[in-house]
Design an enzyme around this catalytic site. Structure first.
Site, PDB file in Angstrom:
ATOM      1  N   HIS A 138       0.725  -1.446   0.411  1.00 13.77           N
ATOM      2  CA  HIS A 138       0.241  -0.300  -0.363  1.00 13.77           C
ATOM      3  C   HIS A 138       0.915   1.430  -0.007  1.00 13.77           C
ATOM      4  CE1 HIS A 138       1.060   0.125   3.930  1.00 13.77           C
ATOM      5  NE2 HIS A 138       1.058   1.710   4.125  1.00 13.77           N
TER       6      HIS A 138
HETATM    7  C1  UD1 Z   1      -2.068   5.560   5.830  1.00 10.42           C
HETATM    8  C2  UD1 Z   1      -0.883   5.809   6.924  1.00 10.42           C
HETATM    9  C3  UD1 Z   1       0.119   4.558   6.703  1.00 10.42           C
HETATM   10  C4  UD1 Z   1      -0.497   3.541   7.117  1.00 10.42           C
HETATM   11  C5  UD1 Z   1      -1.529   2.802   6.143  1.00 10.42           C
HETATM   12  C6  UD1 Z   1      -2.127   1.861   6.817  1.00 10.42           C
HETATM   13  C7  UD1 Z   1      -0.560   8.797   6.264  1.00 10.42           C
HETATM   14  C8  UD1 Z   1       0.810   9.413   6.030  1.00 10.42           C
HETATM   15  N1  UD1 Z   1      -0.696   6.977   5.928  1.00 10.42           N
HETATM   16  O1  UD1 Z   1      -1.627   5.623   4.685  1.00 10.42           O
HETATM   17  O2  UD1 Z   1       1.576   4.725   7.909  1.00 10.42           O
HETATM   18  O3  UD1 Z   1       0.813   2.449   6.887  1.00 10.42           O
HETATM   19  O4  UD1 Z   1      -2.388   4.445   6.858  1.00 10.42           O
HETATM   20  O5  UD1 Z   1      -3.527   1.733   5.969  1.00 10.42           O
HETATM   21  O6  UD1 Z   1      -1.331   8.390   7.456  1.00 10.42           O
HETATM   22  N2  UD1 Z   1      -9.286   5.247   1.503  1.00 10.42           N
HETATM   23  C9  UD1 Z   1     -10.594   4.597   0.825  1.00 10.42           C
HETATM   24  N3  UD1 Z   1     -10.798   3.912   2.548  1.00 10.42           N
HETATM   25  C10 UD1 Z   1     -10.551   3.956   4.054  1.00 10.42           C
HETATM   26  C11 UD1 Z   1      -9.160   4.718   3.626  1.00 10.42           C
HETATM   27  C12 UD1 Z   1      -8.886   5.173   2.965  1.00 10.42           C
HETATM   28  O7  UD1 Z   1     -10.720   4.290   0.146  1.00 10.42           O
HETATM   29  O8  UD1 Z   1     -10.905   3.930   5.118  1.00 10.42           O
HETATM   30  C13 UD1 Z   1      -7.833   5.253   0.065  1.00 10.42           C
HETATM   31  C14 UD1 Z   1      -8.619   6.670   0.169  1.00 10.42           C
HETATM   32  O9  UD1 Z   1      -8.561   6.189  -1.351  1.00 10.42           O
HETATM   33  C15 UD1 Z   1      -7.598   7.110   0.419  1.00 10.42           C
HETATM   34  C16 UD1 Z   1      -6.083   6.774   0.828  1.00 10.42           C
HETATM   35  O10 UD1 Z   1      -7.130   5.230   0.222  1.00 10.42           O
HETATM   36  O11 UD1 Z   1      -7.139   8.436  -0.176  1.00 10.42           O
HETATM   37  C17 UD1 Z   1      -4.895   6.650   1.387  1.00 10.42           C
HETATM   38  O12 UD1 Z   1      -5.721   7.180   2.796  1.00 10.42           O
HETATM   39  P1  UD1 Z   1      -5.158   7.420   3.373  1.00 10.42           P
HETATM   40  O13 UD1 Z   1      -5.624   8.081   4.856  1.00 10.42           O
HETATM   41  O14 UD1 Z   1      -4.725   8.985   2.979  1.00 10.42           O
HETATM   42  O15 UD1 Z   1      -3.596   6.871   3.526  1.00 10.42           O
HETATM   43  P2  UD1 Z   1      -3.219   5.352   3.512  1.00 10.42           P
HETATM   44  O16 UD1 Z   1      -2.589   5.172   2.092  1.00 10.42           O
HETATM   45  O17 UD1 Z   1      -3.808   4.854   4.141  1.00 10.42           O
END
Ligand code: UD1
Length: 358
Positions: A205
């Site tokens: 991821h």
């Molecule tokens: C975040 C953390 C990372 C951790 C990861 C675990 C930061 C900087 N990063 O990254 O350290 O390893 O979580 O998962 O805080 N999305 C969904 N559903 C959700 C959440 C996210 O669809 O419930 C999608 C969205 O398109 C979003 C993308 O995932 O834009 C990224 O989510 P985000 O919370 O920005 O960061 P992670 O990549 O999950």
């Protein structure tokens, strides 16, 4: 009675909160509140963890959601400041290195509320990782730095942190793992998925691996090659799934599944012959389980998993990934041992400390 306010936001926070919450609940002098920023909001990325880990629903959910780093951190900062002013906790406890952790530490520090950072001192020395920036800032702001291992203490001392603020409590994520392993195994996920022999589990991821189409397709190609030797299950994070869909990447021979809950995933990983991942937590969990782990990154903030545990850094270059996987599957991988204080009692030590500092 003094109040500890826990702030969590993203998937890797929830399994660290659970043992701390339970240990603090057993201390009469403390009351506690849980605030979820809402950084992760899908059922599969959030609620299922509260259920699986026996956590009550958070007292507040701030509904921050997705966005750029600035948007997400800023929204959480504004909302958390309002909550802290209203609740005036004696101590704000944060775990890990996600954007919600950064926002909570910053809001609390400016209100002069004590901040405790669990999992302090980890450093990848790679500022291209957003989490590294979060770790550096949170550790500058936190009053109490609770570390999982000696390398973390050493990093903090090198950065000039007074030794009295550093508390080596051990690895709280491993508390959750030991506490749930028995129930997780009884779910028999491998059998339910038709995995009767050896198999590998992969998670992917990190933006560095999934955002660049060339890198993502190279890594998936390496997994396809490994899948010629044993079944490979890829649990796809929403970010990874979205990238694969938009690029039309359909990996052959891999079983691609939705993110699993904590117990189902532990049931699956604990029976694996090999784990391939770019997650921080899974590097630690595989070391605790004694399962060989190939980390699809060039560096790690958790070097103890390489020095003492079962972890090997392989980056994203296919040949290196495939050759190391073959080596491990031939039984020539390293054995590893479980690091000191990864003993299932870190949360007890944290709660005892909170009894003194809150
Ligand atoms: C975040 C953390 C990372 C951790 C990861 C675990 C930061 C900087 N990063 O990254 O350290 O390893 O979580 O998962 O805080 N999305 C969904 N559903 C959700 C959440 C996210 O669809 O419930 C999608 C969205 O398109 C979003 C993308 O995932 O834009 C990224 O989510 P985000 O919370 O920005 O960061 P992670 O990549 O999950």
């Amino acid at each position: 009675m003094r109040t500890v306010l826990h702030v969590v936001g993203a998937r890797p926070n929830f399994m660290k909160l659970a043992p701390i919450f339970r240990a603090v609940a057993s201390r009469k002098e403390l009351r506690q509140r849980v605030v979820h920023t809402g950084q992760h909001y899908d059922e599969k990325m959030s609620e299922v963890f509260f259920r699986d880990l026996g956590l009550p629903a958070p007292d507040l959910n701030l509904g921050v959601g997705s966005g750029t780093h600035a948007e997400q951190t800023a929204k959480a900062l504004v909302e958390l400041e309002r909550v802290f002013i209203g609740e005036r906790p004696d101590l704000v406890s944060v775990v890990g290195d996600v954007n919600s952790t950064l926002a909570a530490a910053l809001a609390a520090a400016k209100l002069r509320i004590g901040v405790s950072h669990v999992e302090a001192g980890l450093r990848s020395f790679d500022r291209s990782m957003p989490e590294e920036i979060n770790r550096l800032v949170v550790d500058r702001l936190a009053d109490h730095l609770l570390t999982p291992s000696a390398d973390a203490d050493e990093n903090l001392r090198r950065e000039g942190v007074a030794p009295a603020r550093i508390h080596r409590v051990g690895n709280v994520m491993i508390d959750a793992l030991y506490g749930s392993l028995h129930v997780a195994r009884s779910l028999r996920m491998p059998a339910k998925m038709g995995l009767t022999g050896r198999y590998a589990v992969c998670t992917l991821h990190r933006p560095a691996n999934v955002d660049d189409p060339a890198i993502l397709s190279r890594v998936l190609g390496a997994l396809e090659e490994i899948a010629r030797e044993l079944p490979v299950v890829l649990a796809a994070h929403p970010r990874t799934r979205a990238r694969m869909d938009s690029l039309g990447l359909v990996p052959h021979g891999l079983t691609v599944i939705e993110p699993l809950g904590y117990l189902e995933f532990l049931s699956l990983t604990s029976g694996a012959a090999l784990i391939l991942t770019d997650s921080g937590g899974l590097q630690e969990e595989s070391t605790a389980l004694g399962i060989p782990c190939l980390t699809l990154r060039e560096n790690t903030e958790r070097p103890i998993t390489v020095d003492e545990g079962t972890n090997t850094l392989v980056g994203s270059e296919p040949r290196r990934i495939i050759e190391t996987a073959r080596h491990v599957l031939a039984g020539e991988g390293k054995r590893g041992r479980v690091p000191e204080l990864w003993d299932g009692r870190a949360a007890e030590r944290i709660a005892e400390l909170y009894g003194r500092i809150a």
